[in-house]
Design a protein around this motif. Structure first.
Motif, PDB file in Angstrom:
ATOM      1  N   GLU A   1     -16.466  28.362   0.754  1.00  0.00           N
ATOM      2  CA  GLU A   1     -15.676  28.690  -0.423  1.00  0.00           C
ATOM      3  C   GLU A   1     -14.760  27.547  -0.858  1.00  0.00           C
ATOM      4  N   ASP A   2     -14.604  26.531   0.029  1.00  0.00           N
ATOM      5  CA  ASP A   2     -13.792  25.385  -0.372  1.00  0.00           C
ATOM      6  C   ASP A   2     -14.575  24.402  -1.237  1.00  0.00           C
ATOM      7  N   ILE A   3     -15.900  24.472  -1.188  1.00  0.00           N
ATOM      8  CA  ILE A   3     -16.658  23.461  -1.936  1.00  0.00           C
ATOM      9  C   ILE A   3     -17.613  24.043  -2.964  1.00  0.00           C
ATOM     10  N   ALA A   4     -17.957  25.330  -2.864  1.00  0.00           N
ATOM     11  CA  ALA A   4     -18.926  25.884  -3.811  1.00  0.00           C
ATOM     12  C   ALA A   4     -18.279  26.928  -4.707  1.00  0.00           C
ATOM     13  N   THR A   5     -17.071  26.638  -5.107  1.00  0.00           N
ATOM     14  CA  THR A   5     -16.346  27.572  -5.964  1.00  0.00           C
ATOM     15  C   THR A   5     -15.877  26.830  -7.214  1.00  0.00           C
ATOM     16  N   PRO A   6     -15.500  27.573  -8.263  1.00  0.00           N
ATOM     17  CA  PRO A   6     -15.011  26.921  -9.482  1.00  0.00           C
ATOM     18  C   PRO A   6     -13.854  25.976  -9.193  1.00  0.00           C
ATOM     19  N   GLN A   7     -12.924  26.385  -8.337  1.00  0.00           N
ATOM     20  CA  GLN A   7     -11.745  25.552  -8.069  1.00  0.00           C
ATOM     21  C   GLN A   7     -12.141  24.220  -7.428  1.00  0.00           C
ATOM     22  N   ALA A   8     -13.061  24.305  -6.500  1.00  0.00           N
ATOM     23  CA  ALA A   8     -13.440  23.090  -5.783  1.00  0.00           C
ATOM     24  C   ALA A   8     -14.117  22.095  -6.711  1.00  0.00           C
ATOM     25  N   PHE A   9     -14.915  22.586  -7.649  1.00  0.00           N
ATOM     26  CA  PHE A   9     -15.665  21.673  -8.494  1.00  0.00           C
ATOM     27  C   PHE A   9     -14.759  20.889  -9.449  1.00  0.00           C
ATOM     28  N   ARG A  10     -13.551  21.383  -9.660  1.00  0.00           N
ATOM     29  CA  ARG A  10     -12.636  20.659 -10.535  1.00  0.00           C
ATOM     30  C   ARG A  10     -12.380  19.252 -10.009  1.00  0.00           C
ATOM     31  N   ARG A  11     -12.452  19.078  -8.699  1.00  0.00           N
ATOM     32  CA  ARG A  11     -12.145  17.770  -8.112  1.00  0.00           C
ATOM     33  C   ARG A  11     -13.274  16.756  -8.248  1.00  0.00           C
ATOM     34  N   ASP A  12     -14.488  17.226  -8.465  1.00  0.00           N
ATOM     35  CA  ASP A  12     -15.636  16.365  -8.236  1.00  0.00           C
ATOM     36  C   ASP A  12     -16.086  15.421  -9.362  1.00  0.00           C
ATOM     37  N   PRO A  13     -15.788  15.708 -10.638  1.00  0.00           N
ATOM     38  CA  PRO A  13     -16.350  14.837 -11.679  1.00  0.00           C
ATOM     39  C   PRO A  13     -16.042  13.364 -11.503  1.00  0.00           C
ATOM     40  N   GLN A  14     -14.805  13.032 -11.068  1.00  0.00           N
ATOM     41  CA  GLN A  14     -14.469  11.608 -10.938  1.00  0.00           C
ATOM     42  C   GLN A  14     -15.362  10.918  -9.927  1.00  0.00           C
ATOM     43  N   GLN A  15     -15.620  11.631  -8.833  1.00  0.00           N
ATOM     44  CA  GLN A  15     -16.468  11.058  -7.784  1.00  0.00           C
ATOM     45  C   GLN A  15     -17.872  10.793  -8.331  1.00  0.00           C
ATOM     46  N   VAL A  16     -18.379  11.721  -9.131  1.00  0.00           N
ATOM     47  CA  VAL A  16     -19.721  11.562  -9.700  1.00  0.00           C
ATOM     48  C   VAL A  16     -19.733  10.399 -10.686  1.00  0.00           C
ATOM     49  N   ARG A  17     -18.691  10.294 -11.502  1.00  0.00           N
ATOM     50  CA  ARG A  17     -18.651   9.190 -12.484  1.00  0.00           C
ATOM     51  C   ARG A  17     -18.646   7.839 -11.795  1.00  0.00           C
ATOM     52  N   ARG A  18     -17.976   7.764 -10.649  1.00  0.00           N
ATOM     53  CA  ARG A  18     -17.885   6.476  -9.936  1.00  0.00           C
ATOM     54  C   ARG A  18     -19.191   6.095  -9.244  1.00  0.00           C
ATOM     55  N   ALA A  19     -20.002   7.092  -8.894  1.00  0.00           N
ATOM     56  CA  ALA A  19     -21.240   6.803  -8.151  1.00  0.00           C
ATOM     57  C   ALA A  19     -22.244   6.077  -9.048  1.00  0.00           C
ATOM     58  N   ARG A  20     -23.125   5.325  -8.428  1.00  0.00           N
ATOM     59  CA  ARG A  20     -24.149   4.582  -9.173  1.00  0.00           C
ATOM     60  C   ARG A  20     -25.531   4.999  -8.687  1.00  0.00           C
ATOM     61  N   PRO A  21     -26.535   5.012  -9.582  1.00  0.00           N
ATOM     62  CA  PRO A  21     -27.900   5.328  -9.129  1.00  0.00           C
ATOM     63  C   PRO A  21     -28.341   4.358  -8.041  1.00  0.00           C
TER      64      PRO A  21
END
Ligand code: NAD
Length: 238
Positions: free
Chosen positions: A46-66
């Motif tokens: 519930e710490d990672i697969a919930t609406p609240q947890a996903f709020r943190r993740d976009p920045q990490q995804v934007r920084r990642a590279r293919p």
């Protein structure tokens, strides 16, 4: 490396269908759920697969590279193969590598969507989604992420695509999340199915050829072989 598998040989076409999971993005720095260093080893579901947890993740995804695996699949498409990517991932690394046909079974973290109409999707607003941010039909926006227990609206589309595969390449998924884990059953009976995953030997169902390597090693090698051959025949030894 797994040895001794012969190409079943029935199909030598040029339509590759890829089912990717968190493992294809691991070498881009995005952690998987179930690998030994995966998120579930140290977090509660519930710490990672919930609406609240996903709020943190976009920045990490934007920084990642293919990584090399995402790029190799895009390269294959650039050389005239049809490459249909069905991904369980919510990152956009396939698209940023250049893949044009990508179905996100579990949604996209960098998008928002209507809470009444699945088809109404928007770029994620700056600063995230706030209460009162509405879709064009007047309902609250929500993250475009399919959470545990929710339906997977694009699964039927994914099955149709899989049914047209000349070869199904499954990459970096523990095949534990339904219904994606069943998708291989939709592939034509004579289409080879290959699973690239360091744990492939344990994960592969009967009829699935395991290739126990990382995505960044195995996918570029397979793609080089296919480009050389001009079709999706498998090497004598995987
Ligand atoms: P999973 O965590 O259950 O399994 C990941 C698999 O990747 C494991 O089998 C592991 O052995 C394999 N793996 C690890 N490193 C690899 C590498 N370098 N190359 C190839 N394979 C590697 O992931 P799942 O099956 O995709 O299911 C988890 C759910 O969590 C999915 O819905 C997925 O969308 C979501 N998720 C997404 C991301 C993302 O978007 N990047 C990240 C974590 C979880």
């Amino acid at each position: 490396m797994s040895e001794g598998f012969k190409d079943p040989g029935a199909r030598h076409g040029r339509h590759l269908v890829v089912l990717s999971g968190a493992g294809i993005s691991a070498e881009s720095g995005l952690r998987t759920f179930r690998a030994e260093d995966g998120l579930w080893e140290e977090h509660r579901l519930e710490d990672i697969a919930t609406p609240q947890a996903f709020r943190r993740d976009p920045q990490q995804v934007r920084r990642a590279r293919p990584n090399a695996a995402h790029k190799a699949l895009a390269e294959l498409e650039q050389h005239g193969f049809r490459v249909s990517v069905i991904t369980q991932n919510i990152d956009d690394l396939h698209e940023r590598a250049g893949s044009r046909e990508v179905v996100h079974l579990h949604g996209e973290i960098l998008k928002a969507r209507s809470s009444v109409d699945y088809g109404l999707r928007y770029p994620l607003p700056r600063g995230g989604i706030r209460l009162g941010d509405l879709c064009d039909k007047g309902s609250q926006l929500r993250p475009d992420v399919v959470w545990f227990g929710e339906a997977v609206p694009l699964y039927a589309v994914a099955e149709e695509i899989a049914a047209e595969a000349d070869l199904l390449l499954i990459v970096g998924t523990s095949l534990k999340v339904m219904p994606a884990s069943n998708l291989y059953a939709a592939a034509p009976l004579d289409a080879p199915i290959v699973l690239v995953d360091p744990n492939a030997d344990e994960l592969a169902e009967p009829g699935v050829l395991p290739l126990a390597e990382s995505a960044g090693q195995a996918v570029p090698r397979l793609v080089r072989h296919w480009l050389y051959q001009g079709h999706l025949g498998l090497p004598d030894t995987l």
